[in-house]
Structures are given as structure tokens and as C-alpha cells.
Design a protein around this motif. Sequence first.
Motif, PDB file in Angstrom:
ATOM      1  N   TYR A  83       0.856  -1.192   0.000  1.00 14.78           N
ATOM      2  CA  TYR A  83       0.000   0.000   0.000  1.00 14.78           C
ATOM      3  C   TYR A  83       0.884   1.231   0.000  1.00 14.78           C
ATOM      4  O   TYR A  83       2.075   1.171   0.308  1.00 14.78           O
ATOM      5  CB  TYR A  83      -0.945   0.003   1.203  1.00 14.78           C
ATOM      6  CG  TYR A  83      -0.263  -0.139   2.531  1.00 14.78           C
ATOM      7  CD1 TYR A  83       0.264   0.967   3.182  1.00 14.78           C
ATOM      8  CD2 TYR A  83      -0.127  -1.389   3.123  1.00 14.78           C
ATOM      9  CE1 TYR A  83       0.906   0.831   4.395  1.00 14.78           C
ATOM     10  CE2 TYR A  83       0.520  -1.528   4.336  1.00 14.78           C
ATOM     11  CZ  TYR A  83       1.035  -0.417   4.965  1.00 14.78           C
ATOM     12  OH  TYR A  83       1.684  -0.556   6.160  1.00 14.78           O
ATOM     13  N   VAL A  99       1.490   0.178  -6.491  1.00 18.51           N
ATOM     14  CA  VAL A  99       0.754   1.159  -5.676  1.00 18.51           C
ATOM     15  C   VAL A  99       1.351   2.565  -5.779  1.00 18.51           C
ATOM     16  O   VAL A  99       0.671   3.545  -5.472  1.00 18.51           O
ATOM     17  CB  VAL A  99       0.665   0.757  -4.171  1.00 18.51           C
ATOM     18  CG1 VAL A  99      -0.350  -0.350  -3.978  1.00 18.51           C
ATOM     19  CG2 VAL A  99       2.004   0.373  -3.586  1.00 18.51           C
ATOM     20  N   TRP A 135      -5.209   7.004  -1.680  1.00 17.32           N
ATOM     21  CA  TRP A 135      -4.520   5.826  -1.164  1.00 17.32           C
ATOM     22  C   TRP A 135      -4.544   4.732  -2.218  1.00 17.32           C
ATOM     23  O   TRP A 135      -5.491   4.650  -3.000  1.00 17.32           O
ATOM     24  CB  TRP A 135      -5.224   5.317   0.086  1.00 17.32           C
ATOM     25  CG  TRP A 135      -5.167   6.318   1.197  1.00 17.32           C
ATOM     26  CD1 TRP A 135      -5.967   7.414   1.345  1.00 17.32           C
ATOM     27  CD2 TRP A 135      -4.243   6.329   2.279  1.00 17.32           C
ATOM     28  NE1 TRP A 135      -5.594   8.111   2.469  1.00 17.32           N
ATOM     29  CE2 TRP A 135      -4.545   7.455   3.063  1.00 17.32           C
ATOM     30  CE3 TRP A 135      -3.192   5.496   2.666  1.00 17.32           C
ATOM     31  CZ2 TRP A 135      -3.829   7.789   4.204  1.00 17.32           C
ATOM     32  CZ3 TRP A 135      -2.483   5.811   3.805  1.00 17.32           C
ATOM     33  CH2 TRP A 135      -2.799   6.948   4.558  1.00 17.32           C
ATOM     34  N   VAL A 151      -3.926   0.445  -2.623  1.00 18.34           N
ATOM     35  CA  VAL A 151      -3.667  -0.865  -2.014  1.00 18.34           C
ATOM     36  C   VAL A 151      -3.595  -1.881  -3.135  1.00 18.34           C
ATOM     37  O   VAL A 151      -4.421  -1.846  -4.057  1.00 18.34           O
ATOM     38  CB  VAL A 151      -4.788  -1.254  -1.028  1.00 18.34           C
ATOM     39  CG1 VAL A 151      -4.611  -2.699  -0.537  1.00 18.34           C
ATOM     40  CG2 VAL A 151      -4.825  -0.300   0.168  1.00 18.34           C
ATOM     41  N   ARG A 202      -8.641  -0.493   0.298  1.00 13.96           N
ATOM     42  CA  ARG A 202      -8.566  -1.919   0.685  1.00 13.96           C
ATOM     43  C   ARG A 202      -9.824  -2.665   0.262  1.00 13.96           C
ATOM     44  O   ARG A 202      -9.767  -3.720  -0.337  1.00 13.96           O
ATOM     45  CB  ARG A 202      -8.471  -2.035   2.221  1.00 13.96           C
ATOM     46  CG  ARG A 202      -7.109  -2.223   2.774  1.00 13.96           C
ATOM     47  CD  ARG A 202      -7.210  -2.633   4.256  1.00 13.96           C
ATOM     48  NE  ARG A 202      -6.928  -4.040   4.397  1.00 13.96           N
ATOM     49  CZ  ARG A 202      -7.774  -4.948   4.801  1.00 13.96           C
ATOM     50  NH1 ARG A 202      -8.998  -4.625   5.121  1.00 13.96           N
ATOM     51  NH2 ARG A 202      -7.414  -6.205   4.894  1.00 13.96           N
ATOM     52  N   GLY A 211      -2.313  -4.444   4.666  1.00 13.29           N
ATOM     53  CA  GLY A 211      -2.596  -3.106   5.206  1.00 13.29           C
ATOM     54  C   GLY A 211      -3.264  -3.078   6.571  1.00 13.29           C
ATOM     55  O   GLY A 211      -3.386  -2.014   7.168  1.00 13.29           O
TER      56      GLY A 211
END
Length: 439
Positions: free
Chosen positions: A240, A303, A335, A337, A404, A426
Motif C-alpha cells: 500500500y 501502488v 490511497w 492498495v 482496501r 494493510g
Amino acid sequence: MSEISSPVSAINILLLGNGGREHALAQALAGSPHCAKLFIAPGNGGTATVGTNVALDACNPAQVVDFAVKHNCGLVVIGPEAPLVAGVADAVRAAGIPCFGPNAEAAALEGSKTFCKEIMGLAGVPTAKYASFTSEDEAIAYAERLGAPMVVKADGLAAGKGVVVAQTFEEALAAVRACFAGEFGAAGATVLIEEMLTGPECSLLAFTDGVTVRAMSPSQDHKRALEQDKGPNTGGMGAYSPVPIVTDDEHQAMVAMMEKTIQTLTKNGIDFRGCLFGGFMLTPEGPKVLEFNVRFGDPETQVVIPRLTTDLVELMLAVAQQRLSELELSWRDEWAVTVVLTSAGYPGSYEIGKIITGIDEASALSQVTVYQAGTTLDDEGNVRTAGGRVMAVTALGTSFEEARERSYAACDCIQFEGKTLRRDIGLRALRGRSAWDEN
Ligand code: AMP
Ligand code: GLY
């Protein structure tokens, strides 16, 4: 000074490699207005969807140069370590073609853990205390004196599998014996034994032309095969980015270590143009380097690159032409993941040739990209498994949790016999820094 601050026209590009990392790089390169034709050698089922796969031996410098010249390539990008250690970048540069990837001399930073430790010593970069052996008896005697726990490492390239974190002397002994018995070929002819460090791990990738270092956003890989970071080390089960548990001080310390390392190489006449990858452990005494690699990480690339908004062709060309100081990096404020789907049995033995379904359904989900690695297309058009790490399923989200959830929803769309994944990518970071003190 420089007349060309960015490549205005589009160029043909040759990318070497066939992993999920190369699928991610290929997609970013192909998406640039500066990319005319993209060739990937040898590539995989995923790279074939964004460029043209070519059957070249990526470790054969003459073949690579020949192809790049014939196809008028204005940039060669080298993904994996093996061609770098084999001197492919040296040959490409000698032919006058801009190359992203360090020369063989600099690639020894990854090709020899002993050389890497020596450079770190010269640079004054904190790392685990170690000793290096070419004699089995001396290694065993040292391991006996040191006592468990300790870490045993084959000196050379072993596809991420030449490291054993030994909790007992017996495990260390078995690891030393395996190296000297030739389990890792020539890579194990020299063995390092080092102190075991503790703390969360963090990967920092940086573009560098040997003068300027532009650190990318940090990421965290999950190297162990099993949940709760148990089981043997693998090539990476998920990652991540960014890494919420890294403090600003730690981040600055890591960047400074990368800069010092590049300065030390340059001072010693070693030219590094490519991606320097620092593998760090955030110990109670501050970050320490576990290792340096001389290429993008896999699965870190899957990522980090989707979050990069600076044009990748411009960046890589600036690195190759030693004018990186002209560019800055910018990032998507999201973000990412990635979860790696593997074949049952990996990193040990596993079966291949299983039909994979659901890639299109997974890719159709919002903010999801499936990066293929160990896959192949059969004569009937089926995607089949062809390796241990089959694919990396990346999702972006406005929060860590959202990224996620999206990634796992996409993983659930994909099916193949023996599909194996870790469900806890994560999770520790979401629980915070103290989660590393729990075991
Ligand atoms: P390396 O290939 O040297 O990065 O090692 C692979 C993995 O082994 C690292 O990502 C760590 O998880 C672990 N490792 C390597 N060196 C050490 C060390 N000195 N202490 C604890 N774990 C280590
Ligand atoms: N993710 C670790 C590596 O690429 O070596």
C-alpha cells in the motif's frame, strides 16, 4: 542551459521485463503523450494490452541493442535486476540510446549484498551489523558465537528467496548449509550473517540521475507468505502507499540515506541512472537500511506508479539524460492498495496452466486495475496462470479503508484453481504503529 527541458515529440520505447511491475510501468508509459510505440520484452498477458510484446532475451545485451536500434527506440527502460547486473544498460548507453537503469557496476548494489554493505559503510548509512563468509565452517562458527535470532543471506541474486530470518541456531545452520550446498547457485557462494532488526518495514523508491535524487511516495510491502507476517519470505504478497505510520523525521532520514548513498557512488565514479529502491526497517533507534535494490519494487510499483501524476516518459528520459533537477514529482491525493493473487504452494512448488476468469469484471470496478504477472494467453484466448505470483489487484480510494475494500472486492471477482491471497494486506498499518509491538 538545456534547450530541451522536456521531450516535445513522441518516442518509441522498449521496456524490459515481464512482471506486474512492468505491466504498471507499461501502462503509465503508454498513457504519456510522449510515447509513440511501446515494446515490452518479453512482457506478459497484461503488457500485451497496452503495447507490443516482443520475444527478446532481456538479459542479452546484443539482442536488446539490436532491437532498440532497428525500431528507433529513444528510450530503453529496464525493469528487473537480472538484465542490469548482466550489463544491458551499459550496452544500451554505449550504443547512444538513453537508458533508464543503472550500469552493471552500480547494479552490484543489489547483485552483491557484501558490496552494498561496503557502500553503506562508506556513506555512513545505518544498517544491521554483519559479517560476510566464503567458508561454511567459519560461517557456522560465527553463527554459534552470535546466537539466535539472526539473519542469513545469500550474497547474490536469489529472487527475494535467499534470506532467512532464523529464530533458532538450527534454522540458521540449515540456511548456511543450504547456501553452501548450492541451493541459490553462485549467489550463495558468499553468505552474510547479520543481526536481526525489529520494527515496521518501509520501501522508498527514488528516481536518480546520479546527481539529483527525487524520492517517491513511501510504500509498504508484505513479504511473508502467510497472514500476520508469518511463513517464508516471498517476492511480495501485497502493498500500500502512502505509509501512514512513517513520521516526518523518519521520512527525512530515509531520503537523506538515499542521497548519501548516491553521492558515495558518484564520488567513487559509479554512475547510477534509474530507480534506487531503499528497503528500510523503522527500528526503535531510527530507520536502518535492510537492503538497496537498483530497480522499481514489485509489488510497490503497483501502488506507487498509479499515484504519480508527473509524466513518466519525461521523468525517465530526464534520468537517462542526467537532467532530473528540472523536474519535480507530484502525487494523486489518494490511497492505493494492491493484493497479490498467487498459485497455491508459492513460494514453494506450484502448478501452472489454470484458466483465470473474472479479470474484466474486476477491472470494471471503480478505481481498480489488475496488473498481470505470471499469466499467459493460450491459443483459445484464455488467460492462464504461468507463475507463482499471478497478478496484483490495485485499487485507489479516498481513504485507506476504501482502497482496501475495493481491492478485495476485485480479488473476489477473479477465480482460478489454487488462487491464494493474504486477507490482511494493510491491516496492521490501519491499527497503528503499536501493532508492530504485538508479536
Ligand atoms: P532483503 O532481501 O535483504 O531485503 O531481505 C528480505 C526480507 O528479510 C526483508 O524485507 C526483511 O523482512 C527480512 N530481513 C532482512 N534483513 C533483516 C534483518 N537484519 N533483520 C530483520 N529482518 C530482516
Ligand atoms: N518488493 C520487494 C522487491 O521488489 O524486491
